[in-house]
Every structure is written in C-alpha cells, then in structure tokens.
Design an enzyme around this catalytic site. Structure first.
Site, mmCIF file in Angstrom:
data_model
loop_
_atom_site.group_PDB
_atom_site.id
_atom_site.type_symbol
_atom_site.label_atom_id
_atom_site.label_comp_id
_atom_site.label_asym_id
_atom_site.label_seq_id
_atom_site.Cartn_x
_atom_site.Cartn_y
_atom_site.Cartn_z
ATOM 1 N N ASP A 75 0.806 -1.199 0.012
ATOM 2 C CA ASP A 75 -0.054 0.208 -0.263
ATOM 3 C C ASP A 75 0.631 1.173 0.105
ATOM 4 O O ASP A 75 0.541 2.319 -0.596
ATOM 5 C CB ASP A 75 -1.050 0.075 1.404
ATOM 6 N N CYS A 115 0.509 -7.545 5.737
ATOM 7 C CA CYS A 115 0.159 -6.188 4.858
ATOM 8 C C CYS A 115 -1.291 -6.228 4.727
ATOM 9 O O CYS A 115 -1.986 -7.026 5.170
ATOM 10 C CB CYS A 115 0.921 -6.000 3.648
ATOM 11 N N LYS A 117 -4.045 -5.731 2.890
ATOM 12 C CA LYS A 117 -4.916 -6.395 2.172
ATOM 13 C C LYS A 117 -4.738 -7.881 2.282
ATOM 14 O O LYS A 117 -5.765 -8.631 1.923
ATOM 15 C CB LYS A 117 -5.195 -5.912 0.860
ATOM 16 N N GLU A 437 -6.725 4.917 -0.550
ATOM 17 C CA GLU A 437 -6.795 5.577 0.797
ATOM 18 C C GLU A 437 -5.881 6.703 0.756
ATOM 19 O O GLU A 437 -4.994 7.030 -0.053
ATOM 20 C CB GLU A 437 -6.059 4.679 1.721
ATOM 21 N N SER A 463 -5.417 5.614 5.695
ATOM 22 C CA SER A 463 -4.454 4.497 6.041
ATOM 23 C C SER A 463 -4.887 3.931 7.396
ATOM 24 O O SER A 463 -5.509 4.914 8.328
ATOM 25 C CB SER A 463 -3.292 4.622 5.930
#
Length: 547
Positions: A75, A115, A117, A437, A463
């Site tokens: 991300d 992480c 996702k 995000e 985030s």
C-alpha cells in the site's frame, strides 16, 4: 489423496513426482503453504525463509508441505493511481487462493502473510475454504532512532508535511526517506497490517505474539516450526477454520481491535470476513460491539509506542487479558486449548504505561465512531481514538475536490484555511474506482499543523496509519448518487463523533435543485478496474466484489 478415480490419481501422482514428491509423501496429508513472499515488499520479503521452517515442522509431524505464492503489493508504494488496485487486490487474492486450493485439493493450509489487504484476503479465503488453517505473520520491522527519537513508517508520511511547511531541511528529509523504514518486516505501527495480524491472533487462528516480535527474532523461526507441526495435527483431527471463526470469536476480535486503537479499514474487512464465514454482521452491529470496550492502548501513529514496544509490554495476549471481562473466553485457539486457558497461563508483568488497565482507560466506548446523517445514510467511519478531542465536534465550510490528485495539489500549492472541511469525493469503490486511501493528504495535514483545525470527509479510505479528523467510507458514495456528489464549496458540514452525526446543512429544496445537475468526473476504468466498478458492493457491505 482425495481424487476422483484411479486414473486421475495416477495422473496426480505422476505430475507430483515430477516436482520431486515421492509416492509415500503423497500418502501423508498434503499441506498447502500459501505464501505472499516477494522481493519488493518489506513485510513479505522474510516469508521465503520463514516458509522453510514451516515446511520443516510439517515434515517432522508426518505431513507433506506444498508451497505456492500469491501477489502482495505494498500500500505504501502504491500511491495515487497505483492505489486504485490495492483494495481490489484483496478479493482477487481470495479468489486466486480458492482456485489453487480447490484445484489441488490440499488437506490443510498455512497462510503466511503480512500487510493491509493480504491478511484480510487470506482470512476471507480461510473462511471460504473452511479447511484446517493456521496463520503466521512475519513480525515487525525494526524502528529507526535519530537524535534520540524513535521513528517508524507513519513518521515518514508526516515528515512530508513538515518538509512542505519548512519545518525540516532537505538533508533531514532525505535522511528520513533513506532510513525510517529500517528493515524488513511489517511496518512497526498499528496500521491496517498489524490491526489485521493481531486480529488473527485475537480470534484464535494465529499463535500469540506473531505480529509483535521483531521479524528477525529466533523465536519467529521456532514459532514457524510449531505452526508446521500443528497444522498436521489439525488436519488429522479435522478441525477447520470456521470452528475458530465463530460469531463469538469475531466479537472478541472486534472488541480487541477497538480496545487497542485499530485501523478504520478494519470496518471494511470485518464485514467481508463475516460474510464469507457465514456470520451475519452489519455496520451498525459492528459499531455497537466495538463501543462496549474502553481503549486501553494506542500505538504509532496515535502514540509514541511501536509494535515492538507492544510486544515487550506483553503483546496481544496481555491486551486480551486486560479486557477479559468483555470477551467470550470459552472459544478455542489454534495452538490448542481455549482462550481462557491461554489467558490464565500468561505469566508476565504487563507494562501498564503501554497497555492501560481497565480503571485507567485512554478513551471510553471504543476507538471508532460510525457516523450517520444526510451525508452518510448508510454510514461513515472515523477512528475516534486518533482524533484530538477538540475536533470530536466540528462545523466548517466545505472545500470540495473530485479526486485525491486535486486535494494533493491544493495541499502543495494553496493555502488551506483553518476550520475547513476538505471533501474528497468520487474516490469510493466505484468512483475511484478502487476506494483509494488518502493517507498522504491526511499525514500532510498533521505535518502542516492543521489536524486540530481541518477535517477531511471522503467516500474513499484512510490508512490505518492515519490520524486526525478523517471521516471515510461515506456511503452511498458520490458515484452512486450519494449526497456527497452535491456538496459545493462553502456549504457547512457538521461532524459530531459523540452523537455519531455527519450532516450537510443545506435545505432539501436546494439539494433537489442540485441533484438534476450532477456530472461525474472522467475517472476511467479499464481492465480489472472496469470489472471491479461493475461488481463491487458499497463500503458498508465490505466493498467485496467476488462473492
């Protein structure tokens, strides 16, 4: 070997032999090692080595390990247009894992993940497949110390705002860029990655301490061997993922995330996980559950403490012990026994400077606030524990942007007036598409010293590392005709986290006139994003698109 007939079995044995497996290996439980390792994401780079220790444990316990990999974009690296692909990746991974596992008919699964996702994607896959399953995360990135101050990844984003405001020099900013992300491992903060990793521990699917130990600790390798041995036992016993992913365990996980100041993105992921586990859950129910506990801990970026500090204070087991009166403690945990037995076996002092006791909470009534009103009739989410109390109630004029790029340009080149409400729309699941995000704009506000005077409202996300008055997940989104689409510069917006209110102060008559004039911006969607826009559900449903 669960195959259709002798012919199919012979073909399977022949092809597996070509991979180096012996026939006697295939008579043992074949354990799929689902690995998100890659070379370009610090949270996942340690997993190639860690997988070898898991395999050793599988072999030692009488199983046969079979590793395969899945994509794992970062991300933090995937900003602006790259961020469009991050949330869609979650369901893409879930589907790809399901495809591989169903095609190869593995007997049990070890999920190696990190992480934002990837952990929820694998939890969704575990819920879908309902096979014997264990999770293992790589552990935390080492923090960075500079001039006696300890930094972690979110400090780098806030440094952008400080540099933009002239508060730090070019040389200092360069030094921060090169050193703040100090090692491999999951970023040492309580963003979405570690929120979800600790959640996996809290619901009983991951061994305690997995997320909060340093990635390079010898304990991590021993833990990996234990996981490899344990999955073989679970497979032989037929203990599947949904025996751990129950309504009671998910409620435990929600309460624990809330009590420890977790990521606002958790609200998206828990909806999707519950759905795939066959558990009824609404955003309103989520808010009610999370609001039953006080906040007893906060970590970077909402405090000075990082994830290694959390581990040294006792980790997830210590914070679960602290909120034990609010938990269902009769639920099973993956390494054996019940949560109650694990809590009773905790034999260490808990650092109450980091994990507060119930009689000394940081906040009452949970870390989130789900807001409703004419701007968000289906809900919007804010991480209340990351907002300065002076901004719990805010009323200000809207400054409207139709994309993240527009607000970024304004932050870099225009003056943002204190008291404003920055409205960033058409960044929802369909509108972006991809529900980006807005982590850098949110961090820049903090770095520019505006987080106590300027709010942000968006149908996109923030985030897990964001702090300040950042209201996201506004539903319905602007692309679907939500009221956010009709806000104009200067409209007054009223935000009240205590009263769960998000209201646009414009008359119904005026809004009716505006609704006939809406024109969507040209947010193109090609390839997978085109399909995503066609299929994705709203944020209040978890923004899922495959199921």
């Amino acid at each position: 070997m669960a195959h259709i007939d002798e012919n199919a079995e012979a073909y399977y044995i022949g092809l597996m032999n070509s991979c180096g497996y012996r026939e006697k290996d295939l008579e043992k439980p074949v354990i799929g090692i689902v690995n998100s390792w890659n070379d370009v994401n610090p949270g996942h780079k340690p997993l190639r080595e860690l997988a070898q220790y898991v395999k050793e444990g599988v072999w030692a316990a009488g199983g046969t390990p079979a590793e395969f990999t899945v994509p794992a974009p970062c991300d933090g690296m995937a900003q602006l247009r790259g961020m469009q692909y991050i949330l869609p990746t979650r369901d893409l991974l879930t589907g790809s894992i399901e495809t591989m596992v169903r095609a190869h008919e593995f007997a049990g699964l070890v999920f190696l993940c990190a992480c934002d996702k990837i952990v929820p994607a694998m939890l969704m896959a575990a819920a879908t497949l309902n096979l014997p399953s264990i999770f293992l995360t790589p552990g935390s990135m080492l923090p960075y110390k500079d001039d006696g101050v300890v930094y972690a990844t979110p400090d780098l984003k806030e440094a952008i705002g400080k540099w933009r405001a002239g508060k730090i020099s070019d040389a200092t900013f360069k030094r921060y860029r090169e050193n703040m992300c100090a090692s491999c491992g999951t970023c040492s903060m309580y963003g979405t990655a570690n929120t979800m990793a600790v959640f996996a521990e809290a619901i009983g699917l991951c061994p305690f301490g997995s997320a909060t130990m340093p990635f390079c600790a010898s304990a991590k390798y021993k833990q990996a061997r234990d996981v490899g041995e344990r999955i073989v036992s679970l497979t032989k016993e037929g203990r599947t993922a949904r025996q751990y992913m129950t309504k009671s365990s998910l409620e435990n996980g929600i309460r624990h995330v809330s009590a420890t100041g977790g990521s606002s993105n958790f609200a998206l992921h828990i909806m999707a996980i519950a759905k795939l586990a066959g558990i009824d859950m609404t955003l309103k129910e989520f808010d009610e559950i999370q609001g039953t506990v006080p906040v007893i801990a906060k970590f970077k970026p909402s405090s000075q403490y990082n994830l290694i500090d959390y581990g040294e204070a006792g980790g997830a087991l210590a914070s679960l012990k602290t909120i034990e009166p609010f938990l269902h403690t009769d639920v099973p945990v993956i390494m054996g026994g019940t949560l109650k037995e694990s809590l009773d076996a905790l034999d260490r002092n808990i650092d109450r400077n980091i994990i507060h006791d119930l009689d000394d909470p940081l906040h009452e009534n949970g870390c989130f606030s789900v807001l409703y009103g004419n701007l968000a009739p289906k809900g919007a989410v804010v991480k209340k524990s990351g907002v300065d109390p002076t901004m719990f109630v805010h009323r200000g004029p809207a400054v409207v942007f139709d994309s993240e790029e527009e607000v970024m340009d304004s932050l870099m080149h225009s003056e943002i007036k204190p008291g404003s409400v920055l409205v960033i729309r058409y960044e929802g699941p369909k509108g972006g598409p991809g529900m980006r995000e807005l982590s850098i704009p949110a961090a820049m506000l903090v770095g520019m010293g505006l987080s106590k005077s300027v709010a942000m409202v968006t149908d996109g996300r923030f985030s897990g590392a964001s702090r300040g008055p950042c209201v996201g997940h506004v539903t319905p989104e602007a692309w679907d005709g939500g009221l956010l689409a009709y806000v104009k510069d200067g409209d007054m917006i009223h935000i009240d986290l205590n009263q769960h209110l998000l209201e646009l102060e414009v008359s119904d008559e005026e809004l009716a006139q505006r609704q006939g004039t809406m024109q969507k911006p040209d947010h193109k969607a090609t390839g997978i994003l085109k399909k995503y826009r066609q299929m994705v559900e709203g944020a209040d449903e978890g923004a899922t698109w495959l199921y």
